[in-house]
Structure formats: C-alpha cells, structure tokens
Design a protein around this motif. Structure first.
Motif, PDB file in Angstrom:
ATOM      1  N   ALA A 101      18.290  34.582  39.672  1.00 44.88           N
ATOM      2  CA  ALA A 101      18.674  34.283  41.051  1.00 44.88           C
ATOM      3  C   ALA A 101      19.941  33.450  41.059  1.00 44.88           C
ATOM      4  O   ALA A 101      20.210  32.694  40.115  1.00 44.88           O
ATOM      5  CB  ALA A 101      17.552  33.532  41.770  1.00 44.88           C
ATOM      6  N   VAL A 102      20.701  33.599  42.126  1.00 46.84           N
ATOM      7  CA  VAL A 102      21.868  32.756  42.369  1.00 46.84           C
ATOM      8  C   VAL A 102      21.686  32.074  43.714  1.00 46.84           C
ATOM      9  O   VAL A 102      21.186  32.674  44.673  1.00 46.84           O
ATOM     10  CB  VAL A 102      23.183  33.574  42.344  1.00 46.84           C
ATOM     11  N   VAL A 103      22.043  30.800  43.769  1.00 48.52           N
ATOM     12  CA  VAL A 103      22.032  30.044  45.018  1.00 48.52           C
ATOM     13  C   VAL A 103      23.476  29.713  45.355  1.00 48.52           C
ATOM     14  O   VAL A 103      24.142  28.978  44.616  1.00 48.52           O
ATOM     15  CB  VAL A 103      21.211  28.745  44.901  1.00 48.52           C
ATOM     16  N   ASP A 104      23.967  30.265  46.463  1.00 46.90           N
ATOM     17  CA  ASP A 104      25.360  30.076  46.859  1.00 46.90           C
ATOM     18  C   ASP A 104      25.439  28.961  47.886  1.00 46.90           C
ATOM     19  O   ASP A 104      25.161  29.162  49.062  1.00 46.90           O
ATOM     20  CB  ASP A 104      25.922  31.384  47.422  1.00 46.90           C
ATOM     21  N   VAL A 105      25.822  27.783  47.405  1.00 50.25           N
ATOM     22  CA  VAL A 105      25.988  26.629  48.278  1.00 50.25           C
ATOM     23  C   VAL A 105      27.431  26.506  48.748  1.00 50.25           C
ATOM     24  O   VAL A 105      27.722  25.834  49.733  1.00 50.25           O
ATOM     25  CB  VAL A 105      25.565  25.332  47.540  1.00 50.25           C
ATOM     26  N   SER A 106      28.351  27.177  48.062  1.00 54.94           N
ATOM     27  CA  SER A 106      29.779  26.919  48.258  1.00 54.94           C
ATOM     28  C   SER A 106      30.517  28.006  49.022  1.00 54.94           C
ATOM     29  O   SER A 106      31.731  27.932  49.176  1.00 54.94           O
ATOM     30  CB  SER A 106      30.457  26.730  46.889  1.00 54.94           C
ATOM     31  N   GLY A 107      29.820  29.029  49.525  1.00 56.20           N
ATOM     32  CA  GLY A 107      30.500  30.097  50.242  1.00 56.20           C
ATOM     33  C   GLY A 107      30.665  29.776  51.717  1.00 56.20           C
ATOM     34  O   GLY A 107      29.678  29.634  52.447  1.00 56.20           O
ATOM     35  N   VAL A 140      23.600  28.130  40.212  1.00 52.69           N
ATOM     36  CA  VAL A 140      23.931  27.446  41.462  1.00 52.69           C
ATOM     37  C   VAL A 140      25.447  27.380  41.582  1.00 52.69           C
ATOM     38  O   VAL A 140      26.119  26.781  40.736  1.00 52.69           O
ATOM     39  CB  VAL A 140      23.322  26.035  41.512  1.00 52.69           C
ATOM     40  N   LEU A 141      25.965  28.011  42.623  1.00 56.12           N
ATOM     41  CA  LEU A 141      27.402  27.967  42.898  1.00 56.12           C
ATOM     42  C   LEU A 141      27.685  26.723  43.723  1.00 56.12           C
ATOM     43  O   LEU A 141      27.460  26.691  44.926  1.00 56.12           O
ATOM     44  CB  LEU A 141      27.834  29.226  43.658  1.00 56.12           C
ATOM     45  N   GLY A 184      19.203  38.771  40.074  1.00 53.88           N
ATOM     46  CA  GLY A 184      18.075  39.390  40.762  1.00 53.88           C
ATOM     47  C   GLY A 184      18.127  39.167  42.255  1.00 53.88           C
ATOM     48  O   GLY A 184      18.158  40.106  43.043  1.00 53.88           O
ATOM     49  N   ARG A 185      18.173  37.907  42.665  1.00 51.60           N
ATOM     50  CA  ARG A 185      18.177  37.569  44.091  1.00 51.60           C
ATOM     51  C   ARG A 185      19.389  36.706  44.397  1.00 51.60           C
ATOM     52  O   ARG A 185      19.765  35.837  43.605  1.00 51.60           O
ATOM     53  CB  ARG A 185      16.891  36.835  44.470  1.00 51.60           C
ATOM     54  N   TYR A 186      19.997  36.939  45.555  1.00 53.53           N
ATOM     55  CA  TYR A 186      21.148  36.149  46.014  1.00 53.53           C
ATOM     56  C   TYR A 186      20.707  35.369  47.244  1.00 53.53           C
ATOM     57  O   TYR A 186      20.472  35.947  48.302  1.00 53.53           O
ATOM     58  CB  TYR A 186      22.310  37.072  46.368  1.00 53.53           C
ATOM     59  N   LEU A 192      12.343  24.107  49.551  1.00 52.53           N
ATOM     60  CA  LEU A 192      12.246  25.424  50.177  1.00 52.53           C
ATOM     61  C   LEU A 192      13.009  26.464  49.371  1.00 52.53           C
ATOM     62  O   LEU A 192      12.492  27.560  49.116  1.00 52.53           O
ATOM     63  CB  LEU A 192      12.792  25.375  51.608  1.00 52.53           C
ATOM     64  N   VAL A 193      14.215  26.139  48.963  1.00 48.52           N
ATOM     65  CA  VAL A 193      15.028  27.087  48.194  1.00 48.52           C
ATOM     66  C   VAL A 193      14.321  27.489  46.911  1.00 48.52           C
ATOM     67  O   VAL A 193      14.219  28.675  46.573  1.00 48.52           O
ATOM     68  CB  VAL A 193      16.413  26.465  47.887  1.00 48.52           C
ATOM     69  N   THR A 194      13.804  26.509  46.183  1.00 50.91           N
ATOM     70  CA  THR A 194      13.122  26.817  44.927  1.00 50.91           C
ATOM     71  C   THR A 194      11.897  27.691  45.168  1.00 50.91           C
ATOM     72  O   THR A 194      11.634  28.639  44.424  1.00 50.91           O
ATOM     73  CB  THR A 194      12.706  25.516  44.220  1.00 50.91           C
TER      74      THR A 194
END
Length: 318
Positions: free
Chosen positions: A65-71, A5-6, A89-91, A201-203
């Motif tokens: 997977a990466v979750v980009d919260v900060s972009g 998680v970013l 794997g997934r962005y 939802l994200v998970t």
C-alpha cells in the motif's frame, strides 16, 4: 504489510508512520529529506521532490500500500502513480473536506455530498483552488486504481506537532485564564480530529484492504467553539470567560472561526469512518497533549497572535 508513505516526516505523515510501525508494518518514507531527519532512524528513506517531479527513487520497489500525504495538485499524484505503476496494492489518498460544495449542505452530510468542480489549470492553491485541485487528484487516483483506491477526507486535524498550530492560539489563551475575546459566536459548531486518530484510521483501512471514501472528522460528540475553548481551559487547569466581540473589531482572523453560512461544513457525518475503525480521543486529552508539546518546543511565536494588551483594548469596547 509493506507501506510506502509519500511525505512522512511532518505532522500527519509523521503520525501515520508512527501508527503503522506500532501496527507492525514495514514502512518506507519518500520525501525531500529536509525535515525530520532525526525521526525513524530504522525506516528506509527514499529521496525525491514532488515540486520538481523527481520520483525516480520510487522505481523498482514494491509495496502492499501507498499513503499519499503530499499530493495537492494533479501533477503530484499523476507523477507518483506513473512512477509506482502496478507495484502497489492499494493507493490511499489523503484528501480534504474542502472537496465538497461549501453551501446548500445541511448538518450530518456524508461522503455522498456533491463535490466541487475539479480544477487542473493551476498549481496556485488558495480558497478557490485548493479543494477543486484535490477533487481532480481524487478523480485521477480512482481512475487509475479503481477498487484499489481509498480516499480519506480529513477536516481540521489537531494535536502535537501540528505545523499549522490550529488549536495552539486557543490553548495558550485558555491557559492565561480570565476574560477572552471571541470575535465569533460561542455556539458555532467545530470539528477537529486528533492526528493520531486519523493515523489509526489510515492503518486500519489498509489492513482491511477497504476501498471507498471516508470523512475523517471529530470529535466523537458534536462540539462548539465554546466547547473547544472550554476543553483547552480544562487541559490547562484554568478558567476562561468568553466575551463576544464584533468580528470587524478583530485585528485579524482568529483560528477556527467561520461565518454562519459555513457552519454546516463543520457538522459532517463521520459514521462511515467510525464504522471502519476511526477512534475518538477525548478532546481534553488532545488539548493536554498539544499543550505539553507546545511547552516542550518552547512556545515559539505563532503566525498570528493577539497580545494581552491588544486583547484588553478589544475587551474595553465589548
């Protein structure tokens, strides 16, 4: 599942980390390490800074997977993707409803609504550039990861730990009860989503390895300003009488109030996200939990507020 998680110690990121941990994921958090240091003591933390372009800590690791919260601007996502390369794997990119054109759209518009033109020439974010910069970020993530990209477009996100205090004014005002000044129209549509529902939802999207774009908006049933304030009053155990006043009489912008031409932007369709697993916490539950959190933190001053005395003066002329 290994999830990076970013930006995972503030409001939305915090909710995502909490949900992913409950789901049994192995979570790593990347951020500056300045906030939320007491959170998630068993979660590995990688230190870096999007503003200075320091993504060196991302080199070497691998995640499903990466979750980009900060972009927020293309440079942020570009540097993150360059550091991660193909070791994810997934962005999943957290975008915004502001990517869509703001006029000429009817109610129940879905994810195929035309987006605004992308902007890449600035990192100054305001009403004119925030959405278009997010459009550019979406385009870059899709170009880099293709079917391994997922775009989530939240609207107004609310709930405990909301750093923007989106609902807090109305919660506090409802708790006082009595006649409340409303510099808008009670029937204005409102869409607010509990951060915990967004996190779920994200998970689920990551667990299902699901590509595509999703409108993350709520609540499940359409509501209005009057309905939201009524839910706040119900959560506070109070009764409120809304008194409509002229927006020109208000000393500043009130939260969630929009001019009528923008009302359709708060009537988006969440059908695709609901089908993918977006839950629906009742609005009264979100309001009650947020009110409890606000009391627990000591009800600090809000960025903008209206004192009872100032409101009384407004109501005299209503």
């Amino acid at each position: 599942m290994r999830i990076l998680v970013l930006g995972g110690t503030a409001f939305i990121g915090r909710a995502i980390v909490e949900d992913a941990l409950r789901d049994g994921a192995e979570v790593t958090v990347f951020g500056r390490g300045r906030t939320g240091r007491e959170l998630f003591p068993d979660v590995p933390r990688l230190i870096g800074d999007r503003d200075t372009g320091d993504y060196a800590a991302l080199h070497g690791g691998e995640w499903d997977a990466v979750v980009d919260v900060s972009g927020y601007v293309p440079r942020h996502v570009g540097q993150a993707m360059a550091a991660l390369d193909d070791r994810v794997g997934r962005y999943l990119f957290l975008s915004t409803q502001a990517v869509y054109v703001q006029t000429g759209v009817g109610p129940d518009a879905d994810e195929d609504t035309p987006r605004r033109a992308p902007v890449r020439h600035t990192e100054v974010l305001d009403n004119d550039t925030y959405g278009p910069c997010k459009v550019a970020c979406e385009d870059d993530v899709l170009a880099r990861y293709g079917d391994r990209a997922t775009i989530v477009r939240p609207g107004n996100v609310v709930g405990p730990h909301d750093v923007q205090d989106t609902m807090t004014y109305w919660l506090r005002r409802a708790a006082r009860g009595g006649r409340a000044a409303l510099p808008g129209r009670p029937e204005q549509p409102v869409q607010v989503l509990d951060a915990r529902d967004l996190a779920r939802l994200v998970t689920r999207l990551l667990r299902d390895d699901r590509p595509g774009a999703f409108n993350a908006v709520g609540p499940a049933e359409p509501t209005t300003l009057a309905g939201l304030i009524g839910a706040c009053a119900q959560a506070a155990g109070a009764e409120v009488e809304l008194v409509q006043i002229s927006p020109d009489a208000a000393p500043g912008p009130f939260p969630l109030i929009l001019p009528e031409p923008q009302w359709p932007t708060r009537q988006r369709s969440a059908h695709r996200a609901r089908t993918a697993g977006l839950p629906a916490t009742p609005l009264t539950t979100t309001a009650a939990d947020t009110l409890t959190w606000d009391h627990a933190r000591g009800k600090p001053p809000l960025p903008w507020d209206l004192s009872p005395e100032a409101e009384a003066n407004l109501l005299e002329g209503a």
